[in-house]
Write a protein that holds these residues in place. Structure first.
Motif, PDB file in Angstrom:
ATOM      1  N   ILE A  75       0.638  -1.250   0.018  1.00 43.22           N
ATOM      2  CA  ILE A  75       0.009   0.054  -0.066  1.00 43.22           C
ATOM      3  C   ILE A  75       0.982   1.293   0.031  1.00 43.22           C
ATOM      4  O   ILE A  75       0.634   2.246  -0.826  1.00 43.22           O
ATOM      5  N   VAL A  76       1.661   1.145   0.814  1.00 43.87           N
ATOM      6  CA  VAL A  76       2.924   2.425   0.742  1.00 43.87           C
ATOM      7  C   VAL A  76       3.365   2.612  -0.444  1.00 43.87           C
ATOM      8  O   VAL A  76       3.509   3.669  -0.901  1.00 43.87           O
ATOM      9  N   ALA A  77       3.955   1.320  -1.332  1.00 46.16           N
ATOM     10  CA  ALA A  77       4.362   1.626  -2.370  1.00 46.16           C
ATOM     11  C   ALA A  77       3.692   2.073  -3.374  1.00 46.16           C
ATOM     12  O   ALA A  77       4.009   3.032  -4.450  1.00 46.16           O
ATOM     13  N   LEU A  78       2.345   1.825  -3.353  1.00 52.82           N
ATOM     14  CA  LEU A  78       1.482   2.367  -4.273  1.00 52.82           C
ATOM     15  C   LEU A  78       1.230   3.787  -4.154  1.00 52.82           C
ATOM     16  O   LEU A  78       0.823   4.695  -5.060  1.00 52.82           O
ATOM     17  N   LEU A  79       1.346   4.428  -2.872  1.00 49.93           N
ATOM     18  CA  LEU A  79       0.891   5.760  -2.668  1.00 49.93           C
ATOM     19  C   LEU A  79       2.158   6.633  -2.713  1.00 49.93           C
ATOM     20  O   LEU A  79       2.112   7.797  -3.216  1.00 49.93           O
ATOM     21  N   ILE A  80       3.263   6.067  -2.821  1.00 53.50           N
ATOM     22  CA  ILE A  80       4.428   6.916  -2.749  1.00 53.50           C
ATOM     23  C   ILE A  80       4.631   7.798  -4.081  1.00 53.50           C
ATOM     24  O   ILE A  80       4.793   8.884  -3.789  1.00 53.50           O
ATOM     25  N   PRO A  81       4.525   7.447  -5.260  1.00 55.52           N
ATOM     26  CA  PRO A  81       4.518   8.217  -6.382  1.00 55.52           C
ATOM     27  C   PRO A  81       3.463   9.344  -6.617  1.00 55.52           C
ATOM     28  O   PRO A  81       3.900  10.151  -7.163  1.00 55.52           O
ATOM     29  N   LEU A  82       2.533   9.074  -5.763  1.00 52.34           N
ATOM     30  CA  LEU A  82       1.471  10.185  -5.828  1.00 52.34           C
ATOM     31  C   LEU A  82       2.106  11.383  -4.928  1.00 52.34           C
ATOM     32  O   LEU A  82       1.727  12.550  -5.015  1.00 52.34           O
ATOM     33  N   ALA A  83       2.701  11.180  -3.673  1.00 50.22           N
ATOM     34  CA  ALA A  83       3.075  12.117  -2.727  1.00 50.22           C
ATOM     35  C   ALA A  83       4.626  12.731  -3.228  1.00 50.22           C
ATOM     36  O   ALA A  83       4.919  13.746  -2.790  1.00 50.22           O
ATOM     37  N   ALA A  84       5.300  11.865  -3.728  1.00 50.06           N
ATOM     38  CA  ALA A  84       6.737  12.176  -3.880  1.00 50.06           C
ATOM     39  C   ALA A  84       6.993  12.927  -5.070  1.00 50.06           C
ATOM     40  O   ALA A  84       6.344  12.787  -6.169  1.00 50.06           O
ATOM     41  N   PRO A  85       7.969  13.866  -5.096  1.00 49.97           N
ATOM     42  CA  PRO A  85       8.346  14.585  -6.453  1.00 49.97           C
ATOM     43  C   PRO A  85       8.965  13.857  -7.534  1.00 49.97           C
ATOM     44  O   PRO A  85       9.644  12.513  -6.937  1.00 49.97           O
ATOM     45  N   LEU A 139      13.658   5.244  -7.017  1.00 52.36           N
ATOM     46  CA  LEU A 139      12.910   4.196  -6.388  1.00 52.36           C
ATOM     47  C   LEU A 139      12.681   3.191  -7.498  1.00 52.36           C
ATOM     48  O   LEU A 139      12.428   1.966  -7.077  1.00 52.36           O
ATOM     49  N   THR A 140      12.340   3.554  -8.782  1.00 49.54           N
ATOM     50  CA  THR A 140      12.047   2.740  -9.821  1.00 49.54           C
ATOM     51  C   THR A 140      13.146   1.825 -10.016  1.00 49.54           C
ATOM     52  O   THR A 140      13.323   0.711 -10.187  1.00 49.54           O
ATOM     53  N   GLU A 141      14.338   2.436  -9.924  1.00 50.40           N
ATOM     54  CA  GLU A 141      15.752   1.916 -10.047  1.00 50.40           C
ATOM     55  C   GLU A 141      15.981   0.546  -8.999  1.00 50.40           C
ATOM     56  O   GLU A 141      16.571  -0.460  -8.914  1.00 50.40           O
ATOM     57  N   VAL A 142      15.618   0.917  -7.813  1.00 53.83           N
ATOM     58  CA  VAL A 142      15.733   0.322  -6.702  1.00 53.83           C
ATOM     59  C   VAL A 142      14.907  -1.094  -6.749  1.00 53.83           C
ATOM     60  O   VAL A 142      15.539  -2.068  -6.377  1.00 53.83           O
ATOM     61  N   MET A 143      13.815  -0.945  -7.439  1.00 55.45           N
ATOM     62  CA  MET A 143      13.054  -2.008  -7.600  1.00 55.45           C
ATOM     63  C   MET A 143      13.466  -3.055  -8.749  1.00 55.45           C
ATOM     64  O   MET A 143      13.425  -3.982  -8.532  1.00 55.45           O
ATOM     65  N   VAL A 144      13.987  -2.241  -9.760  1.00 56.47           N
ATOM     66  CA  VAL A 144      14.658  -3.076 -10.912  1.00 56.47           C
ATOM     67  C   VAL A 144      15.835  -3.808 -10.022  1.00 56.47           C
ATOM     68  O   VAL A 144      16.060  -5.007 -10.676  1.00 56.47           O
ATOM     69  N   TYR A 145      16.613  -3.044  -9.711  1.00 54.94           N
ATOM     70  CA  TYR A 145      17.948  -3.762  -9.073  1.00 54.94           C
ATOM     71  C   TYR A 145      17.493  -5.137  -8.017  1.00 54.94           C
ATOM     72  O   TYR A 145      18.094  -6.218  -8.072  1.00 54.94           O
TER      73      TYR A 145
END
Lengths: 441, 292, 409
Positions: free
Chosen positions: A39-49, A56-62
């Protein structure tokens, strides 16, 4: 609830009660954590610049790439230094498909997976004969050869040679009012969830047990009738598949592929991420990805001239504090608290570990710039971490204290370190008066 | 034919470099049962220290000796400080510790001594041998020193009690402890020796490739390849493997028409992998038989 | 009506002089600020390989950082201090993308100055042009940066490698038109660019190149490539290697008693970094091309520009090895950027930065060779185009001939 009529009266029967426990008893902490994190992961991009979504996307890819390596090395015991090659193959598959043949980016992911599975499988065949260090060298050879092959002039037409290939980043679907960054984030998140779930499923299945049996004792596994050759090569293929899909995603996210992005140093980074996250732990892979992406930035912000030395130093500290990686530490803390003979030394060592992680998380968060851009997000994150860790530990400590027949008020002591950390955070987040100059020492 | 001969000679010259490195790698493998990724950087750092001593005015042989002694001490210190805390950890964690050491040494050397190449003197001089073709006195000297080191190590391990104790400690630490061998110190000694051999290797290699912080990157790679090809349990095999890698690489580069020049490293490594498939313990390695 | 006394006239004039500027619209000093600019500060971004295998180029960003410190100590540019944010990208394109996005979106810099490397700059090329952020004076010599139509926000700086290659070809056709050429090049973008330049410059005579010997940075030596060339009868050796391998090649050439026409590229021609380790006697009669002054060449000791540079290095980078050409390149790049910012005055928008960058006329910096200047126009995004050939006499480089242009771009 079924009832069997007896003497005309419906009597609920004990056996008729549902054999399964009710839902609230079946949910484990693990499920809660996963749901909460998602849930947090889904909400982050809406709040973060925007500039934070990209890393963060790169973190997931790695994390996905490390999961691939984990499947092979962590779960199957085959040591591989060559995953940068699979990452590169996946990335180039995606790039070639999009750049040369104009195929939609959706198809590049399964294609990259398929190509890498084939390559991994084929590589796994000769790898059957090699043990440990020799396999390490063979995979090392693969990783070192990959940039050379990518630069090879006969293949230049497709690979773009040393200049690399630019990729047009996919636009979000027209009905969604989000930016390209956010779309890529959600795409990656979706792929991650799918593939992590698949990996978890695999590991818990019969095949997974066979794979782990091969790691633990290949001879016994063979004696039990497990087809070790088949499982080892298939695991190689699957592992390559995961890392290949990660590579394809990275090509989309970065928007560019070049031979120099896929050197042996990438393999080594993936290995470091694997160990830091915890060998044999699926969730740990994401932490490993976080580490791999942000630690160089942190080292760089401390000193640009000696960034490599700082990186190595922090790496050593982390390895000393948690030799079995993050997941190993979690396991140790959990078991440690339920062990019958709980002594003060163990408390202290666990707290040292937690504090180390707390400080490192802080540094990562600082490095990620969360503190600078939005104090609210930072404080929420920090509070969650601290409540999660401290709160849980305090509850366990109180339980232990009562077992040991000591006053439960000793548990208050557990709050002292967080107070120290709060002070640290306040210092970190304080606005600097004069502007920082980035000096090379 | 003459080209073949020349390239073989050039390969031998290159191979001497790799053999030196491979020897150091195998040494530490025998001592601690792991491949040390930071071996090259340790050698490079030692060579820089020697260079610095010479820059401060010390004559070559004094600087050489001092560098070797300091490297030995540093090796022991690294073992105690770095290796001991992670000894009980899984192998992968230890490898990460080595990677960290690599990073620290490389970055520090670059910061302290800059990245411009420096020439490093050699006691053998650079006059060409054999009528001015390909191998000069330094390269011949390098081969000579490598072989001498190999012989000394052989004598040490096979002929002295201390060598025997080290081998025992590496092969079976628990039984060794029971016999009274101080396994911890044996490991430290092994590290020290490996560091010292690395220092010698570095000081031999630097005159050929020029001294700079990244000089050992490629050499270590080939050194590993040579060590594995020859067999990690056999120092002589490692040396032979190093020479073989040098020759294979040169011949692949020169004679394979299309791919050779650009893909010669790939070729060398493929060849090694192929060899390993037929002899999984390397050309001269002992086959490890495990009881079920 | 008061008497029109002198005093009242003066007072009135004084009052007018004070009030009129206050009342009139502010057209005289138009201050227009883009992101990262305030009345007291301009934020600039930069990336470079401080770590990783390409860390030998770290001198370039390091010298830029030091240069801007000097600029700040001297009062800044038009009264504004420069906040120069330089990040490490380890020469890996994904990291460059990450760092540049951070610079543009988080740090909000006005422009990104001289990011280093071809693959790294290629990775951010589209992004910078999409976001309309100046990618100023990129620290690489690839040919593609001179593209004002397709990429109006990217501008190169140094003479590109292909034009240098063509210059070598022209020289060879003049000096040894029947020679057999061997090219030693690094197996990556700049090496291949040199090779292409040489072959294109030879035109129909491209078959003069009989050996194309590449090397990787992980190769310990290039001895076998040199041996190969001699064995195949090469008598013109075009040595496009970086200092380490160039020095090895020079030494090996002398060792095996081979005396070709030896052409060295500008990447590897430093006296202190290449020729000294290789041995001055071995480097006699080597020909090369220059556009920057070589700090280890004694010829420039009394040159004013050189003295300025030495003073800068002594004060701001005292422990640096002055023979590393990276320090010359970095400080020159920074000086050029400073010039552009100066030309912007108070109109510090990204558009104006590019306009000013595209209107450099005979701009020079201390370490450019005498006579070489930077010139740009809206259709010409290659600032420094000229080089001059030189021959080494065993002690120093002796420039000869006139300034040559590379005929590309």
């Amino acid at each position: 609830m079924t009832s069997v009529p007896k003497d005309g009266i419906a009597v609920p029967q004990a056996e008729a009660v549902s054999a399964q426990r009710p839902l609230h008893a079946r949910l484990t902490t693990r499920h809660l954590i996963i749901t909460g994190t998602t849930i947090v992961a889904l909400l982050i991009p809406l709040a973060a610049p925007g500039f934070m979504i990209f890393p963060l996307t790169e973190v997931m890819v790695y994390g996905l790439a490390i999961l691939g390596l984990n499947l092979l090395t962590g779960f199957n015991g085959q040591f591989s230094l060559g995953h940068s090659a699979f990452y590169g193959i996946g990335a180039y598959t995606a790039a070639i498909m999009m750049h040369n043949y104009d195929i939609s980016y959706f198809w590049t992911l399964p294609a990259a997976g398929a190509v890498c599975f084939a390559v991994g499988f084929l590589f796994g065949l000769p790898a059957l004969r090699l043990q440990n260090l020799y396999l390490a060298l063979a995979t090392f050879a693969l990783a070192t050869a990959m940039p050379q092959i990518l630069k090879f002039h006969l293949l230049e037409e497709w690979t773009g040679g040393v200049q690399g290939l630019p990729i047009l980043q996919p636009d979000p679907p027209p009905f969604l009012p989000i930016t390209t960054d956010q779309w890529l984030y959600y795409l990656t998140l979706g792929v991650i969830l799918l593939m992590f779930a698949a990996a978890a499923n695999l590991v818990r299945s019969r095949a997974g047990r066979a794979i782990m049996a091969i790691r633990d004792n290949p001879i016994a596994a063979a004696a039990m009738g497990i087809n070790t050759s088949l499982y080892k090569t298939i695991t190689f293929g699957v592992s390559a598949l995961y890392t290949g899909v990660a590579g394809a995603l990275s090509a989309l996210v970065v928007g560019f592929v070049a031979p120099d992005s896929f050197t042996i140093f990438l393999s080594i980074s993936l290995l470091v991420g694997l160990v830091i996250g915890g060998v044999g732990s699926i969730a740990g892979c994401l932490f490993g990805g976080l580490f791999v992406l942000y630690l160089p930035n942190i080292a760089n912000s401390i000193s640009t001239g000696l960034s490599g030395a700082i990186y190595g130093f922090i790496l050593l500290l982390v390895i000393f504090a948690t030799p079995s990686g993050a997941s190993g530490f979690v396991r140790f803390a959990r078991d440690g608290f339920s062990a019958p003979a709980l002594d003060r030394a163990r408390f202290l060592s666990v707290w040292f570990g937690i504090s180390t992680y707390g400080v490192i998380t802080l540094l990562i968060v600082k490095g990620a710039g969360l503190g600078k851009s939005s104090p609210l997000i930072f404080w929420i994150t920090y509070t969650m971490i601290i409540l999660g860790i401290t709160g849980w530990q305090t509850i366990m400590a109180v339980k232990r204290l009562s077992d040991m027949r000591r006053s439960r008020w000793w548990g208050i002591l557990l709050f002292v370190p967080p107070l120290n950390m709060l002070l640290l955070i306040a210092l970190f987040c304080a606005k600097t008066r004069s502007h920082d100059t980035l000096t090379a020492i | 034919m003459e080209l073949l001969q020349q390239q073989v000679m050039a390969g031998l010259a290159n191979g001497a470099i790799y053999a030196c490195m491979a020897l150091a790698v195998v040494m530490i493998y025998q001592a601690i049962d792991h491949l040390n990724f930071a071996q090259g950087e340790m050698a490079m750092f030692s060579t820089f220290i020697a260079w610095q001593l010479m820059a401060w005015g010390l004559p070559y042989w004094i600087a050489f000796a001092l560098a070797v002694v300091m490297s030995f001490a540093a090796g022991v210190v690294i073992d105690r400080v770095l290796f001991r805390p992670v000894q009980k950890a899984p192998i992968l964690s230890q490898i990460v510790a080595f990677i960290a050491l690599f990073s620290i040494l490389n970055s520090s050397a670059g910061q302290i001594w800059d990245y411009t190449i420096k020439s490093f003197p050699t006691p053998f001089g650079h006059t060409p041998l054999f009528g001015g073709t390909l191998i000069d006195t330094h390269e011949a000297g390098m081969i000579g020193v490598t072989l001498v080191m190999l012989a000394l190590l052989y004598v040490f391990f096979r002929g002295t009690r201390l060598g025997l104790a080290m081998r025992a400690a590496a092969a079976n630490p628990e039984s060794a402890r029971l016999v009274g061998i101080r396994v911890g110190w044996m490991t430290a000694l092994g590290w020290g020796m490996a560091a010292a051999i690395g220092a010698v290797a570095g000081m031999l290699i630097a005159p050929v490739v020029f001294l700079e912080p990244n000089m050992m990157l490629g050499v270590l790679l080939y050194g590993f390849a040579g060590a594995v090809l020859g067999g990690l349990t056999s120092p002589a095999g490692a040396v032979a493997g190093g020479f073989a890698v040098g020759i294979i690489e040169n011949l692949a580069g020169t004679f394979i028409p299309y791919f050779g020049r650009e893909l010669k490293l790939t070729f060398a490594l493929i060849m090694i992998v192929v060899v390993l498939m037929f002899r999984p313990s390397g050309l001269f390695g002992r086959r490890v038989v495990s009881r079920v | 009506m008061k008497q029109l006394t002198r005093r009242s006239v003066l007072a009135g004039t004084g009052a007018l002089a004070v009030t009129v500027p206050l009342l009139s619209p502010r057209v005289a000093r138009a201050k227009n600020y883009g992101p990262g600019v305030t009345d007291s500060e301009i934020k600039l971004g930069n990336t470079g390989p401080y770590s990783g295998p390409a860390s030998s180029y770290s001198a370039v960003p390091k010298s830029q950082v030091a240069y801007w410190k000097m600029v700040n100590d001297d009062g800044g540019i038009n009264g504004r201090k420069i906040n120069f944010l330089s990040y490490d990208d380890g020469y890996t394109p994904p990291k460059t993308v990450e760092m540049v996005r951070k610079l543009v979106e988080e740090d909000q810099v006005l422009l990104v100055a001289s990011p280093l490397g071809t693959p790294t700059n290629s990775a951010i090329w589209q992004y910078m042009n999409q976001k309309k952020v100046p990618q100023l004076f990129v620290a690489t010599g690839a040919t593609k940066w001179d593209d004002p139509k397709g990429h109006p926000w990217t501008i190169g700086w140094q003479p590109n490698y292909q034009s240098e290659g063509r210059i070598y070809a022209t020289y060879i056709l003049k000096e040894k038109p029947t020679g057999k050429i061997g090219v030693l090049y690094q197996n990556d973008d700049f090496g291949k660019d040199y090779l292409k330049g040489v072959k294109d410059g030879l035109g129909e005579k491209a078959s003069m190149v009989i050996v194309e010997a590449s090397y990787e940075t992980t190769d310990p030596t290039v001895d076998s490539q040199v041996v190969d060339m001699k064995a195949k009868g090469v008598d013109v050796f075009v040595n496009c290697a970086i200092p380490k391998f160039a020095a090895q090649a020079i030494r090996k050439t002398a060792e095996i008693g081979w005396t070709p026409l030896h052409i060295l590229s500008s990447i590897g021609n430093s006296v202190g970094a290449t020729l000294k380790p290789a041995g001055f006697e071995n480097a006699k009669d080597i020909v090369s091309d220059f556009y920057l002054k070589d700090p280890s060449d004694p010829k420039w000791t009394d040159d004013a520009g050189f003295k300025t540079w030495v003073a800068f290095m002594d004060k701001y980078l005292p422990d640096a090895d002055k023979s590393d050409a990276g320090y010359v390149a970095g400080s020159s790049l920074a000086a050029m950027t400073a010039q552009v910012l100066k030309q912007c005055g108070d109109e510090l928008t990204r558009e104006n930065v590019m306009t000013q960058a595209a209107s450099l006329h005979d701009v020079t910096v201390p370490m450019l060779l005498p006579g070489i200047t930077a010139n740009t126009s809206p259709t010409d995004f290659a600032p420094v185009k000229q080089v001059q050939m030189a021959k080494f006499d065993g002690q120093r480089w002796n420039l000869f001939g006139e300034l040559l242009k590379g005929a590309i771009g």
